[in-house]
Scaffold this motif. Structure first.
Motif, mmCIF file in Angstrom:
data_model
loop_
_atom_site.group_PDB
_atom_site.id
_atom_site.type_symbol
_atom_site.label_atom_id
_atom_site.label_comp_id
_atom_site.label_asym_id
_atom_site.label_seq_id
_atom_site.Cartn_x
_atom_site.Cartn_y
_atom_site.Cartn_z
ATOM 1 N N ASP A 297 -10.630 1.904 -1.317
ATOM 2 C CA ASP A 297 -10.704 0.691 -0.735
ATOM 3 C C ASP A 297 -8.868 0.322 -0.540
ATOM 4 O O ASP A 297 -8.730 -0.223 0.501
ATOM 5 N N LYS A 298 -8.137 0.609 -1.596
ATOM 6 C CA LYS A 298 -6.869 0.558 -1.214
ATOM 7 C C LYS A 298 -6.063 1.577 -0.262
ATOM 8 O O LYS A 298 -5.347 1.156 0.460
ATOM 9 N N VAL B 102 0.930 -1.176 0.108
ATOM 10 C CA VAL B 102 -0.019 0.251 0.101
ATOM 11 C C VAL B 102 0.896 1.290 -0.161
ATOM 12 O O VAL B 102 0.620 2.199 -0.655
ATOM 13 N N PRO C 248 3.349 1.254 -3.551
ATOM 14 C CA PRO C 248 2.513 0.537 -4.440
ATOM 15 C C PRO C 248 3.085 0.436 -5.925
ATOM 16 O O PRO C 248 4.048 1.455 -6.318
ATOM 17 N N GLU D 95 -12.080 2.024 -5.895
ATOM 18 C CA GLU D 95 -10.909 1.160 -5.906
ATOM 19 C C GLU D 95 -9.781 1.880 -5.073
ATOM 20 O O GLU D 95 -9.129 1.479 -4.234
#
Length: 377
Positions: A285-286, A267, A270, A282
């Motif tokens: 969420d990440k 994370v 990345p 998305e």
């Protein structure tokens, strides 16, 4: 109520709830800070993210009725990952600064401050309190400096003897007249490593920052980055650690005291190409748990595009071409065009030549032209 005993009790309690350092100072105005802030404003060195009312930043009595003291807290955060992930050809990675590792520090600090408040309310039922973390009115660093947490370094960070400058800060204004702690002596001396290492010259001199040139600020902006800053960004997609990593006081400092602060390598470091195509959901969420996500996905995606140019990643040409021809956001299209120019090659050149015939936005057309010129150089 014995205030001296209450202070000692509060210090002891703070250690049980995960506060690494605590200090106390008066609630008098920060007159020296006022002068510096006025000067910063005159020089146009402020980022624009600060509280605009300078008086609120320097006068606690505007924030709480008849305040008597301020409690300053510091929590140390990690500087190394337990699991190392590497950037390699075709799988290049970006990096979030260390202050954005783990759970958003605003929530972590607020949790500790809420517990301190609850403790004081139990001991002193009619106590008045106002707590804040850097989005509040007061300057966390000015409070921490006066409360003896550390000294204000030339890199504009609070440096503690125990943890270096790798600390999060927060404070609570109260009407309890706690005895104050002594400020710490400045230990930077003649060292100018942070000033010399600043990639953009944002550290004008020791203790003075032109925030508009600071990479930590620039990575949070949403528009086009000036080309002089793009070439200095490297693979940073949020924040900058340079002025901290070169500081001798930070050598060997790495603390893993708080589970919430532990970084997830995939994370905080990345892969860049997948970032380019994330939907809002998305992205949330990440990256949504990180403090570095607060400005949304657009700055992170723009910075990832610039990072791919830094690596001259030819495997990203197809991804960048998709952005150049299909993304609805001019900043993303234009930055993709510049990145293609930096990467170069026949594929990038063809993509840019086709795009300039279709592009209607003048700023994007300028970036496409820049990209073509970079390939020709």
């Amino acid at each position: 109520m014995n205030i001296a005993e209450l202070k000692e009790d509060l210090i002891s309690y703070s250690k049980t709830i995960g506060i690494d350092k605590i200090g106390f100072t008066t609630a008098s105005t920060f007159d020296g800070l006022r002068n510096r802030l006025v000067k910063q404003q005159e020089l146009n060195y402020q980022s624009g993210f600060e509280e605009p009312d300078i008086e609120k930043r320097v006068n606690p009595s505007l924030l709480l009725d008849r305040p008597q003291s301020i409690i300053s807290i510091a929590l140390a955060y990690p500087t190394k990952m337990s699991k190392r992930v590497t950037s390699k050809k075709g799988e290049r990675r970006g990096i979030f600064c260390r202050a954005s590792w783990g759970e958003d520090y605003h929530y972590v600090l607020k949790d500790r401050l809420n517990k301190l408040e609850a403790y004081l309310q139990e001991k002193v039922p009619d106590v008045q309190l106002k707590s804040m973390v850097d989005t509040g009115e007061l300057s966390d660093r000015a409070v921490a400096e006066r409360a003896g947490i550390g000294w204000s370094g030339k890199n504009c960070s609070i440096i503690t003897p125990e943890f270096g400058s790798y600390v999060y800060l927060g404070e609570t204004i109260t009407n309890i007249p706690f005895e104050t702690d002594e400020p710490m002596e400045d230990r930077c001396g003649s060292c100018n490593k942070c000033i010399d290492a600043c990639p953009t010259g944002a550290l004008v001199q020791g203790g003075q920052l032109d925030a508009k040139r600071c990479i930590a600020f620039l990575t949070q902006t949403k528009g086009f980055l000036a080309e002089e800053f793009r070439v200095e960004l490297g693979n940073r997609i949020y924040g900058c650690d340079t002025c901290q990593t070169v500081c001798p006081e930070n050598k060997g400092k790495d603390f893993h005291f708080h589970k919430e602060m532990e970084p997830e390598p995939e994370v905080v470091k990345p892969l860049l190409k997948p970032i380019l195509h994330l939907s809002n959901r998305e992205f949330k969420d990440k990256f949504g748990s990180l403090s570095g996500s607060w400005r949304g996905k657009k700055p992170i995606q723009r910075n990832a595009i610039i990072a791919l140019a830094h690596f001259k990643d030819e495997t990203a040409i197809e991804d960048l071409t998709i952005l150049l021809t299909s993304d609805p956001r001019p900043v993303i299209r234009g930055t993709a065009a510049w990145s293609l120019g930096k990467i170069g090659g026949d594929g990038a050149k063809t993509a840019l030549q086709h795009a300039i015939d279709m592009e209607q936005d003048e700023e994007v057309r300028v970036e496409i032209t820049k990209g073509l010129q970079l390939i020709e150089e």
